[in-house]
Design an enzyme around this catalytic site. Structure first.
Site, PDB file in Angstrom:
ATOM      1  N   ASN A   1      -3.732   5.992  -1.195  1.00 21.56           N
ATOM      2  CA  ASN A   1      -3.278   6.267   0.171  1.00 21.56           C
ATOM      3  C   ASN A   1      -2.676   7.658   0.321  1.00 21.56           C
ATOM      4  OD1 ASN A   1      -4.180   4.045   1.577  1.00 21.56           O
ATOM      5  ND2 ASN A   1      -2.503   2.781   0.823  1.00 21.56           N
TER       6      ASN A   1
ATOM      7  N   SER B   1       0.820  -1.212   0.000  1.00 22.28           N
ATOM      8  CA  SER B   1       0.000   0.000   0.000  1.00 22.28           C
ATOM      9  C   SER B   1       0.854   1.263   0.000  1.00 22.28           C
ATOM     10  CB  SER B   1      -0.954  -0.001   1.186  1.00 22.28           C
ATOM     11  OG  SER B   1      -0.278  -0.321   2.359  1.00 22.28           O
TER      12      SER B   1
ATOM     13  N   HIS C   1      -2.584  -3.090  -6.212  1.00 17.92           N
ATOM     14  CA  HIS C   1      -3.004  -2.654  -4.884  1.00 17.92           C
ATOM     15  C   HIS C   1      -4.517  -2.822  -4.753  1.00 17.92           C
ATOM     16  CE1 HIS C   1      -3.495   0.936  -1.924  1.00 17.92           C
ATOM     17  NE2 HIS C   1      -3.427  -0.204  -1.283  1.00 17.92           N
TER      18      HIS C   1
ATOM     19  N   GLU D   1      -5.623  -0.650  -7.888  1.00 19.45           N
ATOM     20  CA  GLU D   1      -4.657   0.336  -8.379  1.00 19.45           C
ATOM     21  C   GLU D   1      -3.462  -0.413  -8.985  1.00 19.45           C
ATOM     22  OE1 GLU D   1      -3.220   2.788  -5.050  1.00 19.45           O
ATOM     23  OE2 GLU D   1      -3.470   4.503  -6.377  1.00 19.45           O
TER      24      GLU D   1
HETATM   25  N1  3HC Z   1     -16.933 -10.509   1.759  1.00 17.72           N
HETATM   26  C1  3HC Z   1     -18.046 -10.585   1.031  1.00 17.72           C
HETATM   27  N2  3HC Z   1     -19.051  -9.698   1.135  1.00 17.72           N
HETATM   28  C2  3HC Z   1     -18.928  -8.709   2.030  1.00 17.72           C
HETATM   29  C3  3HC Z   1     -17.764  -8.551   2.827  1.00 17.72           C
HETATM   30  C4  3HC Z   1     -16.732  -9.507   2.666  1.00 17.72           C
HETATM   31  N3  3HC Z   1     -15.594  -9.462   3.364  1.00 17.72           N
HETATM   32  N4  3HC Z   1     -17.916  -7.449   3.590  1.00 17.72           N
HETATM   33  C5  3HC Z   1     -19.113  -6.917   3.282  1.00 17.72           C
HETATM   34  N5  3HC Z   1     -19.724  -7.680   2.346  1.00 17.72           N
HETATM   35  C6  3HC Z   1     -21.013  -7.446   1.717  1.00 17.72           C
HETATM   36  C7  3HC Z   1     -22.157  -7.737   2.650  1.00 17.72           C
HETATM   37  O1  3HC Z   1     -22.553  -9.089   2.555  1.00 17.72           O
HETATM   38  C8  3HC Z   1     -23.241  -6.807   2.157  1.00 17.72           C
HETATM   39  O2  3HC Z   1     -23.953  -7.373   1.074  1.00 17.72           O
HETATM   40  P1  3HC Z   1     -25.510  -6.970   0.846  1.00 17.72           P
HETATM   41  O3  3HC Z   1     -25.547  -5.466   0.807  1.00 17.72           O
HETATM   42  O4  3HC Z   1     -25.861  -7.589  -0.445  1.00 17.72           O
HETATM   43  O5  3HC Z   1     -26.197  -7.525   2.031  1.00 17.72           O
HETATM   44  C9  3HC Z   1     -22.459  -5.620   1.613  1.00 17.72           C
HETATM   45  O6  3HC Z   1     -21.112  -6.062   1.377  1.00 17.72           O
HETATM   46  C10 3HC Z   1     -22.441  -4.485   2.594  1.00 17.72           C
HETATM   47  O7  3HC Z   1     -21.931  -4.971   3.835  1.00 17.72           O
HETATM   48  P2  3HC Z   1     -22.562  -4.630   5.263  1.00 17.72           P
HETATM   49  O8  3HC Z   1     -24.065  -4.498   5.129  1.00 17.72           O
HETATM   50  O9  3HC Z   1     -22.034  -5.581   6.252  1.00 17.72           O
HETATM   51  O10 3HC Z   1     -21.951  -3.283   5.687  1.00 17.72           O
HETATM   52  P3  3HC Z   1     -21.834  -1.953   4.917  1.00 17.72           P
HETATM   53  O11 3HC Z   1     -23.040  -1.683   4.095  1.00 17.72           O
HETATM   54  O12 3HC Z   1     -21.417  -0.990   5.965  1.00 17.72           O
HETATM   55  O13 3HC Z   1     -20.613  -2.204   3.918  1.00 17.72           O
HETATM   56  C11 3HC Z   1     -18.353  -2.025   3.436  1.00 17.72           C
HETATM   57  C12 3HC Z   1     -19.384  -2.581   4.392  1.00 17.72           C
HETATM   58  C13 3HC Z   1     -18.443  -2.772   2.103  1.00 17.72           C
HETATM   59  C14 3HC Z   1     -17.001  -2.270   4.076  1.00 17.72           C
HETATM   60  C15 3HC Z   1     -18.653  -0.507   3.184  1.00 17.72           C
HETATM   61  O14 3HC Z   1     -18.865   0.141   4.404  1.00 17.72           O
HETATM   62  C16 3HC Z   1     -17.534   0.190   2.457  1.00 17.72           C
HETATM   63  O15 3HC Z   1     -17.436   0.141   1.241  1.00 17.72           O
HETATM   64  N6  3HC Z   1     -16.677   0.889   3.226  1.00 17.72           N
HETATM   65  C17 3HC Z   1     -15.512   1.587   2.679  1.00 17.72           C
HETATM   66  C18 3HC Z   1     -14.388   0.600   2.538  1.00 17.72           C
HETATM   67  C19 3HC Z   1     -13.174   1.234   1.933  1.00 17.72           C
HETATM   68  O16 3HC Z   1     -13.093   2.439   1.695  1.00 17.72           O
HETATM   69  N7  3HC Z   1     -12.173   0.403   1.661  1.00 17.72           N
HETATM   70  C20 3HC Z   1     -10.910   0.861   1.128  1.00 17.72           C
HETATM   71  C21 3HC Z   1      -9.997   1.163   2.260  1.00 17.72           C
HETATM   72  S1  3HC Z   1      -8.432   1.742   1.687  1.00 17.72           S
HETATM   73  C22 3HC Z   1      -7.576   0.356   1.333  1.00 17.72           C
HETATM   74  O17 3HC Z   1      -8.032  -0.767   1.457  1.00 17.72           O
HETATM   75  C23 3HC Z   1      -6.156   0.588   0.873  1.00 17.72           C
HETATM   76  C24 3HC Z   1      -5.173   0.063   1.902  1.00 17.72           C
HETATM   77  O18 3HC Z   1      -3.876   0.155   1.334  1.00 17.72           O
HETATM   78  C25 3HC Z   1      -5.211   0.838   3.217  1.00 17.72           C
END
Ligand code: 3HC
Length: 285
Positions: free
Chosen positions: A193, A122, A143, A155
């Protein structure tokens, strides 16, 4: 090598990111070899894949039998030479340059010279990771975002010696996993990031300095800018140790605007790393 020549995908590191990458590759129909250094870590990776597949089945995107087939396409191992037949290897081990370089040196000794060697780093330099191998033109950044099975994008990061052919294959491979891509040069933090970390740290400071209550910092950003998570809940989701470590790495390269928030450091010192430990800025079951 062309996209159609890819049959087997190696994943090194069975943590949250590695398990997610193995899962999406298997869902896309590839044979996957998932490697970690001990059996326990490999088993944890499979457990996380099972949990995630159960959610995919629950929401009707895959039936149970298909999910079982996905699971069966993934082989777990502790041996690096089990990756010898992979046409693409994605490394997702800890964010430590020495550790990643050692994995890449081993991969270069094990894999075919044509194999694409991708890193999920990352914040570390693709060029620095590639510097230990005899084929830096085959090394590229892929990424992935957390959670890998849900997030739409990947990415593609281009190192100093990455060839145009490798970059092209990286885009095509990510597309075959169902992901959209964008491209970034090998500069600290790439695109995501570089922009995300100051946003998270500023959100933590806004809370710590009493600009708004914790929930209102997140609500403000969620409702005000249409993001799915505000900065504090996103930090908990990523892991506060990961956010701190990445911020420190970018600070070393880009200066004080990446200074981690004081409260972030204190939470990490306290062992409250977010969702994975049950407490961060919020409490979790
Ligand atoms: N596997 C499969 N499905 C999943 C899952 C997983 N690990 N996590 C969530 N889901 C699915 C759920 O089953 C749900 O499906 P549905 O809507 O059909 O029921 C859907 O995704 C939404 O999940 P939840 O209802 O549990 O919760 P949310 O609606 O709050 O969604 C989230 C969770 C998808 C994490 C959403 O909040 C989100 O997109 N958050 C932002 C995440 C983000 O920005 N990630 C990038 C971070 S930066 C990065 O990774 C870079 C690194 O280098 C730091």
């Amino acid at each position: 090598m062309e996209l159609d020549d890819i049959d087997t995908v190696g994943v090194v590191g069975a943590g949250q990111m590695g398990a997610g990458i193995a899962q999406v590759a298997a869902v896309a129909g590839y044979r996957v070899v998932l490697r970690d250094v001990d059996e326990r870590l490999v088993a944890d990776g499979f457990e996380s894949i099972e949990e995630s597949l159960a959610r995919v089945v629950d929401r009707g995107d895959l039936d149970r039998a298909a999910a079982d087939e996905v699971r069966d396409r993934i082989t777990g191992t502790t041996k690096l030479d089990a990756l010898a037949d992979a046409e693409v290897v994605v490394e997702a081990v800890t964010e430590d340059l020495d550790v990643k370089q050692s994995v890449f040196a081993d991969l270069a000794a094990t894999c075919d010279p044509e194999t694409v060697l991708a890193t999920n780093t990352s914040t570390l330099s693709i060029t620095g990771i590639a510097s230990v191998v005899d084929r830096p033109e085959r090394v590229v950044g892929l990424h992935f975002m957390n959670p890998v099975p849900v997030m739409a994008g990947v990415e593609v990061v281009v190192g100093e010696h990455t060839s145009a052919e490798t970059v092209g294959l990286a885009h095509e491979f990510a597309a075959a996993l169902g992901k959209e891509t964008w491209e970034a040069d090998d500069k600290p933090g790439f695109v995501v990031n570089r922009v995300l970390l100051p946003w998270i740290n500023e959100g933590i400071r806004a809370y710590d300095e009493g600009v708004a209550e914790r929930d209102d910092v997140d609500r403000g950003l969620r409702l005000g800018t249409n993001v799915p998570m505000g900065p504090l809940e996103l930090a908990d989701h990523i892991g506060l140790d990961v956010v701190l470590d990445a911020s420190e790495t970018l600070r070393a390269e880009l200066g004080d605007r990446y200074r981690p928030a004081y409260l972030l450091k204190r939470k990490v010192e306290a062992g409250d790393l977010g969702k994975k430990t049950g407490a961060g800025f919020y409490e979790y079951d």
